[in-house]
Design an enzyme around this catalytic site. Structure first.
Site, mmCIF file in Angstrom:
data_model
loop_
_atom_site.group_PDB
_atom_site.id
_atom_site.type_symbol
_atom_site.label_atom_id
_atom_site.label_comp_id
_atom_site.label_asym_id
_atom_site.label_seq_id
_atom_site.Cartn_x
_atom_site.Cartn_y
_atom_site.Cartn_z
ATOM 1 C CG HIS A 54 -1.889 -1.107 1.323
ATOM 2 N ND1 HIS A 54 -2.056 -1.882 2.454
ATOM 3 C CD2 HIS A 54 -2.759 -1.605 0.408
ATOM 4 C CE1 HIS A 54 -2.999 -2.789 2.232
ATOM 5 N NE2 HIS A 54 -3.432 -2.649 0.990
ATOM 6 C CE LYS A 100 -12.525 -7.708 2.202
ATOM 7 N NZ LYS A 100 -11.285 -7.117 1.670
ATOM 8 N NE ARG A 148 -2.099 -8.045 -4.429
ATOM 9 C CZ ARG A 148 -2.814 -8.360 -3.362
ATOM 10 N NH1 ARG A 148 -2.221 -8.547 -2.221
ATOM 11 N NH2 ARG A 148 -4.113 -8.499 -3.439
ATOM 12 C CB SER A 208 -4.096 -6.943 4.390
ATOM 13 O OG SER A 208 -3.662 -5.700 3.919
HETATM 14 O O1 PNS Z 1 -8.832 -3.317 0.162
HETATM 15 P P1 PNS Z 1 -10.070 -3.878 -0.425
HETATM 16 O O2 PNS Z 1 -10.829 -4.668 0.618
HETATM 17 O O3 PNS Z 1 -9.827 -4.659 -1.692
HETATM 18 O O4 PNS Z 1 -10.998 -2.609 -0.827
HETATM 19 C C1 PNS Z 1 -12.270 -2.792 -1.374
HETATM 20 C C2 PNS Z 1 -13.053 -1.467 -1.382
HETATM 21 C C3 PNS Z 1 -13.144 -0.899 0.010
HETATM 22 C C4 PNS Z 1 -12.336 -0.472 -2.281
HETATM 23 C C5 PNS Z 1 -14.469 -1.778 -1.958
HETATM 24 O O5 PNS Z 1 -15.049 -2.804 -1.234
HETATM 25 C C6 PNS Z 1 -15.390 -0.564 -1.931
HETATM 26 O O6 PNS Z 1 -15.259 0.339 -2.739
HETATM 27 N N1 PNS Z 1 -16.336 -0.535 -0.957
HETATM 28 C C7 PNS Z 1 -17.293 0.548 -0.820
HETATM 29 C C8 PNS Z 1 -18.707 0.105 -1.218
HETATM 30 C C9 PNS Z 1 -18.900 0.212 -2.720
HETATM 31 O O7 PNS Z 1 -18.823 1.278 -3.307
HETATM 32 N N2 PNS Z 1 -19.152 -0.932 -3.340
HETATM 33 C C10 PNS Z 1 -19.331 -1.029 -4.774
HETATM 34 C C11 PNS Z 1 -17.998 -1.128 -5.501
HETATM 35 S S1 PNS Z 1 -18.077 -2.336 -6.727
#
Ligand code: PNS
Length: 163
Positions: free
Chosen positions: A19, A43, A95, A133
């Site tokens: 990150h 999560k 990645r 993570s």
């Molecule tokens: O680090 P991560 O868990 O891969 O991040 C995922 C994240 C937080 C970017 C994604 O889950 C997100 O944008 N969540 C907010 C809710 C949302 O907008 N969902 C629709 C996106 S497809």
């Protein structure tokens, strides 16, 4: 100078060198990077939202000289948060192949929900390709050494969480 803001969203549970690598590289391309920590009700996280934000703040202050970074929390849709912040881009690290399908889908859905920003991918640096993570948490909980995956600040927080 036109201010170009990018949002870097994620769960960051915990924040890794992968990150940090994305943040460092992107900070040269945008006037401001907002690291946006998702509450993420789907999560179960090791660190709560407040802890995750504080840890990232400590990392940026203690372990970098970057002065164009903000850390915020968000709840709800990413597209709404991006609009609220006036950002022109969403950043994601990529990645190898395993990330592609999920990221491709998410970028496509977000593009459908809003045409006001672009999702930009930075390919993980060679030495960060395997950092994730969820592996960091597992390795650390089983007594393994994660010092090459996370900044010292994060390692200290993982230690105190284990105690
Ligand atoms: O680090 P991560 O868990 O891969 O991040 C995922 C994240 C937080 C970017 C994604 O889950 C997100 O944008 N969540 C907010 C809710 C949302 O907008 N969902 C629709 C996106 S497809």
């Amino acid at each position: 100078m036109i201010k170009k803001i990018a949002v870097y969203p994620g769960t960051f549970d915990p924040f890794t060198y992968g990150h940090l690598d994305v943040v460092r590289r992107a900070s040269k391309m945008f006037s401001m990077i907002i690291i946006s920590v998702a509450e993420n009700a789907n999560k179960t996280s090791l660190f709560n939202i407040k802890e995750r934000k504080e840890i990232i703040e400590e990392v940026i202050i203690n372990e970098t000289k970057l002065d164009n970074i903000q850390i915020k929390g968000f709840n709800g849709l990413l597209v709404d948060h991006v609009k609220d912040e006036g950002a022109v881009a969403v950043l994601r690290g990529l990645r190898a192949l395993s990330d592609f399908e999920y990221e491709f889908q998410m970028a496509g859905i977000n593009a459908r929900l809003s045409s006001e920003f672009e999702t930009i991918f930075l390919m993980a640096s060679e030495n960060q390709q395997f950092v994730a993570s969820r592996f960091v948490k597992e390795i650390h909980s089983l007594g393994g050494d994660v010092s090459s995956f996370v900044p010292g600040t994060v390692l200290r927080h993982l230690e105190s969480k284990r105690k």
